[in-house]
Write a protein that holds these residues in place. Structure first.
Motif, PDB file in Angstrom:
ATOM      1  N   GLY A 106      45.099  37.356  38.062  1.00 27.12           N
ATOM      2  CA  GLY A 106      45.482  38.482  38.893  1.00 27.12           C
ATOM      3  C   GLY A 106      44.250  39.217  39.379  1.00 27.12           C
ATOM      4  O   GLY A 106      43.121  38.962  38.940  1.00 27.12           O
ATOM      5  N   ASN A 107      44.442  40.160  40.301  1.00 31.68           N
ATOM      6  CA  ASN A 107      43.324  40.910  40.897  1.00 31.68           C
ATOM      7  C   ASN A 107      42.287  39.963  41.509  1.00 31.68           C
ATOM      8  O   ASN A 107      41.087  40.249  41.498  1.00 31.68           O
ATOM      9  N   ALA A 108      42.751  38.830  42.022  1.00 36.73           N
ATOM     10  CA  ALA A 108      41.848  37.830  42.596  1.00 36.73           C
ATOM     11  C   ALA A 108      42.213  37.626  44.063  1.00 36.73           C
ATOM     12  O   ALA A 108      43.208  36.959  44.368  1.00 36.73           O
ATOM     13  N   GLU A 109      41.415  38.195  44.935  1.00 32.65           N
ATOM     14  CA  GLU A 109      41.691  38.089  46.369  1.00 32.65           C
ATOM     15  C   GLU A 109      40.816  37.012  46.989  1.00 32.65           C
ATOM     16  O   GLU A 109      39.583  37.113  46.986  1.00 32.65           O
ATOM     17  N   ALA A 142      39.232  44.238  40.634  1.00 29.15           N
ATOM     18  CA  ALA A 142      39.047  45.263  39.599  1.00 29.15           C
ATOM     19  C   ALA A 142      37.569  45.542  39.350  1.00 29.15           C
ATOM     20  O   ALA A 142      37.169  46.692  39.120  1.00 29.15           O
ATOM     21  N   THR A 143      36.749  44.485  39.402  1.00 32.73           N
ATOM     22  CA  THR A 143      35.318  44.644  39.096  1.00 32.73           C
ATOM     23  C   THR A 143      34.430  44.538  40.326  1.00 32.73           C
ATOM     24  O   THR A 143      33.261  44.939  40.279  1.00 32.73           O
ATOM     25  N   GLY A 144      34.958  43.975  41.416  1.00 36.21           N
ATOM     26  CA  GLY A 144      34.145  43.753  42.609  1.00 36.21           C
ATOM     27  C   GLY A 144      33.303  42.500  42.540  1.00 36.21           C
ATOM     28  O   GLY A 144      32.554  42.193  43.476  1.00 36.21           O
ATOM     29  N   GLU A 145      33.399  41.735  41.468  1.00 36.05           N
ATOM     30  CA  GLU A 145      32.594  40.533  41.286  1.00 36.05           C
ATOM     31  C   GLU A 145      33.092  39.416  42.202  1.00 36.05           C
ATOM     32  O   GLU A 145      34.291  39.202  42.360  1.00 36.05           O
ATOM     33  N   HIS A 146      32.123  38.697  42.802  1.00 40.63           N
ATOM     34  CA  HIS A 146      32.449  37.571  43.684  1.00 40.63           C
ATOM     35  C   HIS A 146      32.324  36.272  42.901  1.00 40.63           C
ATOM     36  O   HIS A 146      31.342  36.064  42.176  1.00 40.63           O
ATOM     37  N   GLU A 147      33.303  35.386  43.033  1.00 44.37           N
ATOM     38  CA  GLU A 147      33.304  34.120  42.314  1.00 44.37           C
ATOM     39  C   GLU A 147      33.670  32.986  43.265  1.00 44.37           C
ATOM     40  O   GLU A 147      34.245  33.213  44.348  1.00 44.37           O
ATOM     41  N   SER A 148      33.362  31.771  42.829  1.00 43.86           N
ATOM     42  CA  SER A 148      33.702  30.584  43.625  1.00 43.86           C
ATOM     43  C   SER A 148      34.090  29.445  42.704  1.00 43.86           C
ATOM     44  O   SER A 148      33.569  29.322  41.586  1.00 43.86           O
ATOM     45  N   VAL A 149      35.010  28.617  43.151  1.00 41.28           N
ATOM     46  CA  VAL A 149      35.367  27.367  42.475  1.00 41.28           C
ATOM     47  C   VAL A 149      35.568  26.306  43.545  1.00 41.28           C
ATOM     48  O   VAL A 149      35.694  26.622  44.732  1.00 41.28           O
ATOM     49  N   ARG A 150      35.589  25.043  43.114  1.00 42.41           N
ATOM     50  CA  ARG A 150      35.937  23.966  44.024  1.00 42.41           C
ATOM     51  C   ARG A 150      37.288  23.403  43.617  1.00 42.41           C
ATOM     52  O   ARG A 150      37.635  23.373  42.420  1.00 42.41           O
ATOM     53  N   ALA A 151      38.048  22.970  44.592  1.00 42.98           N
ATOM     54  CA  ALA A 151      39.368  22.402  44.334  1.00 42.98           C
ATOM     55  C   ALA A 151      39.507  21.072  45.051  1.00 42.98           C
ATOM     56  O   ALA A 151      38.977  20.890  46.159  1.00 42.98           O
ATOM     57  N   ALA A 152      40.208  20.151  44.411  1.00 46.88           N
ATOM     58  CA  ALA A 152      40.538  18.892  45.097  1.00 46.88           C
ATOM     59  C   ALA A 152      41.585  19.154  46.175  1.00 46.88           C
ATOM     60  O   ALA A 152      41.540  18.559  47.260  1.00 46.88           O
ATOM     61  N   TYR A 153      42.542  20.059  45.855  1.00 44.72           N
ATOM     62  CA  TYR A 153      43.596  20.402  46.808  1.00 44.72           C
ATOM     63  C   TYR A 153      43.888  21.897  46.730  1.00 44.72           C
ATOM     64  O   TYR A 153      43.776  22.512  45.665  1.00 44.72           O
ATOM     65  N   ILE A 154      44.298  22.457  47.865  1.00 44.19           N
ATOM     66  CA  ILE A 154      44.688  23.862  47.975  1.00 44.19           C
ATOM     67  C   ILE A 154      46.152  23.932  48.391  1.00 44.19           C
ATOM     68  O   ILE A 154      46.560  23.281  49.359  1.00 44.19           O
ATOM     69  N   LEU A 155      46.937  24.742  47.668  1.00 46.92           N
ATOM     70  CA  LEU A 155      48.303  25.043  48.084  1.00 46.92           C
ATOM     71  C   LEU A 155      48.332  26.514  48.521  1.00 46.92           C
ATOM     72  O   LEU A 155      48.177  27.423  47.702  1.00 46.92           O
TER      73      LEU A 155
END
Length: 502
Positions: A127-130, A149-162
């Motif tokens: 949650g709290n993930a835009e 909530a924290t303002g932290e920026h994150e990244s991940v890689r995905a094989a597929y996006i829904l």
């Protein structure tokens, strides 16, 4: 950067359904939801027995029964609240084992979907993930998101996006898809009320066919009620936040219940639209739910369509990820679901127009015609039957062009033996339903293909179902859809399973 097989954008009913189905196949996925927890406002309030069947597949048979109530059908009223006609549904279990229509509160449904998801270690819900960006390349998709909530920026890689991220979908924008307008726009006031008082109303959907102000009423739960009224030009939801102004609209149903006993839990303006995305997929990115289609609410199919999207795509994606099926089968998702969604949108448009359009002339016609509608052969069945159109032909729906048959439709969730139903036995696998007793060699071949064999005994519901399609055998996909039906030879049907795995 961590790589995850499937990232789901949005944790509404569509996203949670997709995640649970994938988890049942052991697929790891991450759900990113911009809200911290369940969005508290009620939205969808109705679903049919086909979607009820999907919820049971998720493991929510008893939990959903505890928060829902069957509804009796549809009643058309004139401006003086006189009943023009009534289409009653049998509240007994349908061919799928559940009431043909059920009412519920969406936040309660989402809460049980989330609780159920916790049993699967392969799913993470954030949650709290835009999500702020989706960047696709040949090997996958980079997902950038911000912890609100924290303002932290994150990244991940995905094989597929829904992309289950709603009407304002970032996923849709990222694949360059646009919404096509199917020619229906109406502004409505939506009101949800809680009261411990008994309104003593017929427990189906009431459709007020008033040219001055069309409206809808329904009981949603034990103490929850929903009204919807068409807004006139110049009106806005804010005009009715004062109960003194709102009460005249709902008083035909509330009767002598004191205003003080009526609590408004939601009052909002909604623009009912009929829209369909021109593209539902770009390589590794898919659109589901409101990101792909918007349906006027007159037949209660908005949320249902999104859950059907998830059911259609999840098993295909799981079988592609584990190597059982080639990636080309993912092309069938848009082919099958887009045509089905369009058909349901057109039906909702027709019903909405028939109930609300035409001004005084339309009202006169409705008052003259509606009381006689029950005399039209087959119309009552059409108005109350929850069955939806068969899926369009694809590599996973094989049917002759000049004959409808069973392919593309759903196999009934019929009782088989010992109180078990079709879904209990098939358990998310391919199944072959046949009225022909197979030879030992044929049984071994079916088992080797990983399919479930179900012999439809004479007089059984499945035997009667096969006969309606002039078939003696059918291949049923893991989502309950008939891939192919055969009139004569079981080996022809078995070959359909073999060809899908190539």
């Amino acid at each position: 950067m961590k790589t995850i097989p499937v990232v789901i954008v949005g944790a509404g009913p569509t996203g949670l359904t997709a995640a649970t189905l994938l988890a049942q196949y052991g697929v790891e996925c991450l759900i990113l939801e911009r809200w911290e927890s369940v969005y508290p406002q009620p939205r969808a309030v109705a679903l049919d027995d086909e979607v009820h069947r999907i919820l049971a597949r998720l493991g929510l048979r008893d939990e959903f029964a505890a928060i829902s109530r069957p509804h009796l059908g549809l009643r058309l009223l004139d401006r003086d609240m006189r009943v023009l006609t009534e289409f009653r549904r049998d509240v007994a279990q349908s061919r799928h084992g559940y009431p043909q229509g059920s009412m519920f509160d969406q936040p309660e449904l989402e809460a049980i979907l989330r609780r159920n998801l916790k049993q699967y270690g392969t799913v993470t819900l954030r949650g709290n993930a835009e999500v702020t960006a989706l960047t696709q390349d040949a090997d996958g998709v980079r997902v950038d998101f911000t912890d609100t909530a924290t303002g932290e920026h994150e990244s991940v890689r995905a094989a597929y996006i829904l992309g289950c991220d709603g009407a304002n979908s970032l996923t849709r924008a990222s694949i360059g898809a646009t919404m096509q307008d199917l020619g229906f726009t109406q502004r409505w006031l939506v009101i949800d009320v809680v009261t411990e008082a008994d309104l003593d109303q017929w427990e189906g959907v009431h459709q007020l066919s008033d040219p001055a102000r069309a409206g809808t009423y329904m009981r949603v739960g034990k103490n929850r009620y929903r009204w919807e009224f068409q807004l006139t030009p110049g009106e806005a939801a804010d005009d009715y936040r004062d109960m003194a102004r709102l009460h005249p609209l709902i008083s035909p149903w509330t009767g002598n219940v004191p205003v003080a006993e009526l609590e408004i839990i939601r009052l909002a303006e909604y623009t009912f639209r009929a829209q369909l995305a021109d593209r539902w997929r770009d390589r590794r990115m898919f659109l589901l739910g409101d990101a792909a289609h918007l349906t006027p609410p007159f037949i209660g199919q908005g949320m249902c369509a999104g859950v059907r999207d998830a059911m259609n795509l999840a098993w295909k994606l799981a079988f592609v990820l584990d190597g059982t099926l080639p990636e080309t089968v993912l092309d069938t998702y848009q082919i099958e679901r887009r045509h089905h969604a369009r058909a349901m949108i057109k039906l909702a448009k027709f019903i909405g127009t028939a109930m609300t359009a035409g001004g005084e002339v339309g009202n006169v016609i409705r008052r003259a015609v509606a009381p006689r509608l029950h005399l039209v052969p087959g119309l009552t069945d059409l108005a109350t039957d929850s069955r939806t159109p068969p899926l369009h032909r694809s590599d996973l729906v094989v049917r002759p062009r000049l004959r409808r048959g069973l392919a593309g439709g759903l196999c009934p969730n019929a009782l088989i033996d010992g109180g078990r139903r079709f879904d209990d036995v098939a358990a998310g696998r391919f199944a072959i339903v046949t009225s022909i007793e197979p030879t030992p060699a044929q049984r071994a071949d079916i088992e080797r293909r990983g399919a479930v064999l179900i012999v439809a005994r004479p007089g059984s519901d499945l035997h009667r179902w096969l006969r309606t399609g002039a078939a003696c055998a059918a291949v049923v996909r893991p989502d309950g859809t008939v891939l192919r039906a055969s009139r004569r030879l079981l080996p022809q049907t078995i070959s359909a399973v073999r060809s899908v795995g190539r």
